[in-house]
Design a protein around this motif. Structure first.
Motif, PDB file in Angstrom:
ATOM      1  N   TYR A  47       0.832  -1.207   0.000  1.00 44.21           N
ATOM      2  CA  TYR A  47       0.000   0.000   0.000  1.00 44.21           C
ATOM      3  C   TYR A  47       0.868   1.259   0.000  1.00 44.21           C
ATOM      4  O   TYR A  47       0.523   2.264  -0.603  1.00 44.21           O
ATOM      5  N   ARG A  48       2.005   1.175   0.688  1.00 44.43           N
ATOM      6  CA  ARG A  48       2.929   2.307   0.665  1.00 44.43           C
ATOM      7  C   ARG A  48       3.449   2.532  -0.758  1.00 44.43           C
ATOM      8  O   ARG A  48       3.540   3.668  -1.233  1.00 44.43           O
ATOM      9  N   ALA A  49       3.796   1.438  -1.452  1.00 42.88           N
ATOM     10  CA  ALA A  49       4.293   1.566  -2.824  1.00 42.88           C
ATOM     11  C   ALA A  49       3.201   2.142  -3.721  1.00 42.88           C
ATOM     12  O   ALA A  49       3.476   3.002  -4.575  1.00 42.88           O
ATOM     13  N   ALA A  50       1.948   1.705  -3.515  1.00 39.22           N
ATOM     14  CA  ALA A  50       0.838   2.226  -4.325  1.00 39.22           C
ATOM     15  C   ALA A  50       0.643   3.724  -4.047  1.00 39.22           C
ATOM     16  O   ALA A  50       0.423   4.522  -4.966  1.00 39.22           O
ATOM     17  N   GLY A  51       0.732   4.110  -2.777  1.00 40.68           N
ATOM     18  CA  GLY A  51       0.589   5.522  -2.407  1.00 40.68           C
ATOM     19  C   GLY A  51       1.692   6.375  -3.014  1.00 40.68           C
ATOM     20  O   GLY A  51       1.440   7.446  -3.574  1.00 40.68           O
ATOM     21  N   LEU A  52       2.918   5.857  -2.924  1.00 42.48           N
ATOM     22  CA  LEU A  52       4.061   6.606  -3.470  1.00 42.48           C
ATOM     23  C   LEU A  52       3.936   6.729  -4.998  1.00 42.48           C
ATOM     24  O   LEU A  52       4.189   7.798  -5.566  1.00 42.48           O
ATOM     25  N   ALA A  53       3.516   5.643  -5.644  1.00 44.29           N
ATOM     26  CA  ALA A  53       3.356   5.676  -7.106  1.00 44.29           C
ATOM     27  C   ALA A  53       2.336   6.748  -7.497  1.00 44.29           C
ATOM     28  O   ALA A  53       2.555   7.528  -8.433  1.00 44.29           O
ATOM     29  N   ALA A  54       1.226   6.819  -6.757  1.00 47.91           N
ATOM     30  CA  ALA A  54       0.179   7.794  -7.070  1.00 47.91           C
ATOM     31  C   ALA A  54       0.675   9.222  -6.839  1.00 47.91           C
ATOM     32  O   ALA A  54       0.444  10.120  -7.656  1.00 47.91           O
ATOM     33  N   LEU A  55       1.401   9.417  -5.718  1.00 50.87           N
ATOM     34  CA  LEU A  55       1.939  10.753  -5.411  1.00 50.87           C
ATOM     35  C   LEU A  55       2.864  11.226  -6.529  1.00 50.87           C
ATOM     36  O   LEU A  55       2.773  12.354  -7.006  1.00 50.87           O
TER      37      LEU A  55
END
Ligand code: DC
Length: 234
Positions: A47-55
């Motif tokens: 989820y952190r990777a998904a959040g960072l990708a979106a940011l």
């Protein structure tokens, strides 16, 4: 034969450890995986990777369809490395320390509320279930991802104790943030993780509760290990 392998994987034992931020589940899960020689899944990293990708792409953190589409072209992959921190890749790129930042944790908590994002990450999580066994740490490991786990631990601790632990962890990583700000952020994240309609942070009906406020990680790991033995899982 592939069919036999699939059966072995589906029947590999799983211990899930769910709980709020700072409950100590990451440290405890790692200790247990070491003791037992089992695999370890830190699902928050996905989820952190998904959040960072979106940011990074400038996608709104509320746009589940766009973020899920991005994850189709740039899949997230975790490479376990024994006792060392796992490597996390977005497509070909390794993401590194940025994943641990509090701002990325907040973004993770936002994108984790989106059903499309959660659906996009299910297979990557279940793929961690392999012999001899798996310790899975997260928010919905026992309720959604591994509902047939042999032991579903729900680990809690007071918000103050959790803020103090996070403060220490971040300080060790050279990240400075005040305790009062952390306490505020932890409460905010708890509230969001518990109130979302999809896969909220909540204990499974058959969860085994532990309050770690006054316990060390070793003591918690020992208690879980003893319960797993009692259940004949290990
Ligand atoms: O465990 P963590 O702090 O690294 O997780 C970051 C965020 O990801 C957390 O606020 C909620 C979300 N998360 C989730 O929704 N489901 C999981 N299984 C793991 C994490």
């Amino acid at each position: 034969m592939p069919v036999m392998n699939l059966e072995a994987e589906a029947s590999a034992p799983v211990i899930t450890i769910d709980g709020p931020v700072g409950s100590g589940k990451g440290t405890v899960a790692r200790l247990l995986a070491q003791r037992l020689g089992w695999h370890y899944l830190d699902s928050g990293l996905l989820y952190r990777a998904a959040g960072l990708a979106a940011l990074r792409r400038g996608l709104p953190l509320s746009d589940g369809a766009a973020i899920a589409a991005l994850l189709q072209t740039l899949p997230i992959r975790i490479e376990a490395r024994g006792l060392e921190e796992p490597r996390v890749y977005l497509g070909e790129e390794e993401l590194g320390d940025a994943l641990r930042m509090e701002s990325v944790g907040q973004a993770a908590s936002q994108v984790a509320a989106l059903p499309e994002v959660r659906a996009a990450l299910v297979d990557a999580q279940r793929a961690f279930r392999r012999p001899p066994g798996l310790i899975a740490d997260g928010r919905d490991m026992g309720t959604v991802i591994f509902p047939d786990a042999g032991l579903k631990v729900f680990l809690t601790a007071s918000a103050e104790a959790r803020a103090i632990r996070r403060h220490k962890q971040l300080k060790e990583k050279g990240i400075s943030v005040t305790l009062s700000r952390l306490l505020h952020e932890i409460r905010e994240r708890d509230e969001r993780d518990q109130s979302r309609p999809v896969a909220p942070l909540k204990a499974a009906d058959d969860a085994w509760f532990l309050d770690s406020t006054a316990w060390s990680a070793e003591e918690v790991a020992e208690a879980i290990h003893a319960e797993a033995r009692r259940r004949g899982l290990v």
